[in-house]
Structure formats: structure tokens, C-alpha cells
Enzyme design. Sequence first.
Site, PDB file in Angstrom:
ATOM      1  N   LYS A  13      24.436 -24.912   7.066  1.00  0.00           N
ATOM      2  CA  LYS A  13      24.665 -25.376   5.688  1.00  0.00           C
ATOM      3  C   LYS A  13      25.256 -24.265   4.826  1.00  0.00           C
ATOM      4  O   LYS A  13      26.122 -24.518   4.000  1.00  0.00           O
ATOM      5  CB  LYS A  13      23.358 -25.840   5.018  1.00  0.00           C
ATOM      6  N   ARG A  88      14.292 -30.233  -0.606  1.00  0.00           N
ATOM      7  CA  ARG A  88      13.559 -30.196   0.657  1.00  0.00           C
ATOM      8  C   ARG A  88      12.323 -31.080   0.660  1.00  0.00           C
ATOM      9  O   ARG A  88      11.637 -31.142   1.685  1.00  0.00           O
ATOM     10  CB  ARG A  88      13.141 -28.755   0.936  1.00  0.00           C
ATOM     11  N   ARG A 127      20.562 -14.379  14.754  1.00  0.00           N
ATOM     12  CA  ARG A 127      21.192 -14.195  13.450  1.00  0.00           C
ATOM     13  C   ARG A 127      20.719 -12.916  12.750  1.00  0.00           C
ATOM     14  O   ARG A 127      19.539 -12.594  12.781  1.00  0.00           O
ATOM     15  CB  ARG A 127      20.828 -15.409  12.569  1.00  0.00           C
ATOM     16  N   ARG A 156      16.075 -11.506   9.097  1.00  0.00           N
ATOM     17  CA  ARG A 156      15.169 -12.089   8.105  1.00  0.00           C
ATOM     18  C   ARG A 156      13.798 -12.289   8.731  1.00  0.00           C
ATOM     19  O   ARG A 156      13.718 -12.743   9.867  1.00  0.00           O
ATOM     20  CB  ARG A 156      15.706 -13.450   7.638  1.00  0.00           C
ATOM     21  N   ARG A 167       9.481 -23.357  10.608  1.00  0.00           N
ATOM     22  CA  ARG A 167      10.488 -23.899   9.681  1.00  0.00           C
ATOM     23  C   ARG A 167      11.035 -25.232  10.189  1.00  0.00           C
ATOM     24  O   ARG A 167      11.280 -26.153   9.414  1.00  0.00           O
ATOM     25  CB  ARG A 167      11.636 -22.894   9.496  1.00  0.00           C
TER      26      ARG A 167
HETATM   27  P1  AMP Z   1      16.642 -20.890   3.353  1.00  0.00           P
HETATM   28  O1  AMP Z   1      17.410 -19.652   3.084  1.00  0.00           O
HETATM   29  O2  AMP Z   1      17.262 -22.111   2.729  1.00  0.00           O
HETATM   30  O3  AMP Z   1      16.338 -21.074   4.820  1.00  0.00           O
HETATM   31  O4  AMP Z   1      15.236 -20.727   2.619  1.00  0.00           O
HETATM   32  C1  AMP Z   1      14.353 -19.680   2.977  1.00  0.00           C
HETATM   33  C2  AMP Z   1      12.945 -20.008   2.502  1.00  0.00           C
HETATM   34  O5  AMP Z   1      12.928 -20.124   1.064  1.00  0.00           O
HETATM   35  C3  AMP Z   1      12.396 -21.345   2.987  1.00  0.00           C
HETATM   36  O6  AMP Z   1      11.848 -21.265   4.305  1.00  0.00           O
HETATM   37  C4  AMP Z   1      11.332 -21.608   1.930  1.00  0.00           C
HETATM   38  O7  AMP Z   1      10.210 -20.778   2.102  1.00  0.00           O
HETATM   39  C5  AMP Z   1      12.041 -21.149   0.656  1.00  0.00           C
HETATM   40  N1  AMP Z   1      12.841 -22.243   0.051  1.00  0.00           N
HETATM   41  C6  AMP Z   1      14.178 -22.257  -0.148  1.00  0.00           C
HETATM   42  N2  AMP Z   1      14.563 -23.396  -0.736  1.00  0.00           N
HETATM   43  C7  AMP Z   1      13.439 -24.138  -0.903  1.00  0.00           C
HETATM   44  C8  AMP Z   1      13.178 -25.438  -1.430  1.00  0.00           C
HETATM   45  N3  AMP Z   1      14.153 -26.214  -1.914  1.00  0.00           N
HETATM   46  N4  AMP Z   1      11.884 -25.862  -1.439  1.00  0.00           N
HETATM   47  C9  AMP Z   1      10.887 -25.101  -0.980  1.00  0.00           C
HETATM   48  N5  AMP Z   1      11.056 -23.882  -0.441  1.00  0.00           N
HETATM   49  C10 AMP Z   1      12.332 -23.388  -0.396  1.00  0.00           C
END
Ligand code: AMP
Length: 211
Positions: A13, A88, A127, A156, A167
Site C-alpha cells: 500500500k 483499520r 524489509r 522496524r 499484524r
Molecule cells: P503501518 O505502518 O501502517 O503498518 O502501521 C504501523 C502500526 O501503527 C500498526 O501496526 C499499528 O500499531 C499502528 N497504526 C497505524 N495506523 C493505524 C490505524 N489506522 N489504526 C490503528 N493502529 C494503526
Amino acid sequence: MLIVLLGPPGVGKGTQGERLARALAVPKIATGDVLRDAVKAGTKMGLAAQAAMARGDLVPDDVILGILHDVFSRPDAAKGAVLDGVVRTTAQAEGLRDLLSSLGRSLDRVLLFEAPVEELVRRLSGRTTCSSCQTPYSGREPGTKCDKCGGTLVRRPDDEPAAVRNRIEVYEKQTAPVIAWYRKHGPRVAAIDAVGKPDEVGARMHAALHV
Ligand code: AMP
């Protein structure tokens, strides 16, 4: 155009969202990036979100809706935005709809990226991410430098295997219902096969936008 990108972690994404935002000349807003910046800066929001993020759990909906509220008061989001990693949960979908409706706006399209779980695990475990501008790389070791900004690439914490598994589970339990929510309430959800080279997936994404 105001577009939500849905799909499991590691599906691409971020990469495709970046391209789409460039093509539409709108900002790409990734709540994960906003939260990681907050963790790095040690803000109250960052400190509160850090543990859940490291485990791969979601941070509370009200935190995310607060971020979205700030996003839509930005002048650069007036023309549109590509929302990556949000929404989400169905509560976030409802909150975003209400927020946009209070501003006289609405979403134009939901793009759903799909790939098999084994492919997601393979991508995430290989990654690294720039600690400065958050650009993701595959096949590059931690400690090497980012091509874009010269920052240091790191793994990360939530790309470690246990957090990756969590996740994906969290996505299936909490985020997959959002697809059904949008299919019921709109806007139109376009599914995109995300297996392939970034250019191939990008071409499918542009085709999906125009149907
Ligand atoms: P991402 O970079 O999108 O994979 O997000 C990394 C982490 O940030 C996720 O695993 C959640 O802990 C938190 N996070 C990011 N966006 C959201 C969201 N819309 N709702 C809840 N947690 C989020």
C-alpha cells in the site's frame, strides 16, 4: 480525489500509495508514518502508542481519528488525499465518514490490495525501512543508507516475525470487516491483485481507478 487504501501489512500500500499520490498531486497520509514520527519525537501520542505498535496491535481509534482531524485541516489536503493504513476498524470507517461529512466532503474510492499470506510474510521479513524518511526497501541490510535521503536503514520492530504474525491476525480480525462495511455503505471498493512487480501492480491500480 479522496482515496482509502486497504489491504494487509506488506501488501505494498505504501509503495503504490506514493505513486498514486504523485499522479493525483495530493498528499499521501500514512497513519503508521505519523505514529512512528511521534514515537521518535517522544510526544505524548508517541509514548502512548509505542508498545501497541511494537507488538503489532492497533492503537486506539480515538488517537487515529485525532490524526485524521488534523490531516483534514491541512490546506494541502483540500484537493484530496491518499489514505494509507487507515482505516483499520469499522469504528474508524464510521468516524472518518462523520468527519468528512461535517466538512462537506466524502470518499471517492476504496482500493483493496490483495496477496497471499506467505507472500506478505516473505516481503515483511526481508524489509528494511529508512529511519529518517520511512522509505521501505527489500533485500537491503540494516545499517545501509537510504537512496532518497541518506538516512540509515533499520528493521522496524514490528517487522520481526512474531509481530508480523500478530499484524496479519489483527488485520484478519479487525480490518477485514472494514471491507464489508465499505461494500455496504460505499464508496465503491476496487480489488487489486498485488502480486507482481511494482509497475505491474501500479498499472492494475490505475486501471481499477478508472472503472
Ligand atoms: P503501518 O505502518 O501502517 O503498518 O502501521 C504501523 C502500526 O501503527 C500498526 O501496526 C499499528 O500499531 C499502528 N497504526 C497505524 N495506523 C493505524 C490505524 N489506522 N489504526 C490503528 N493502529 C494503526
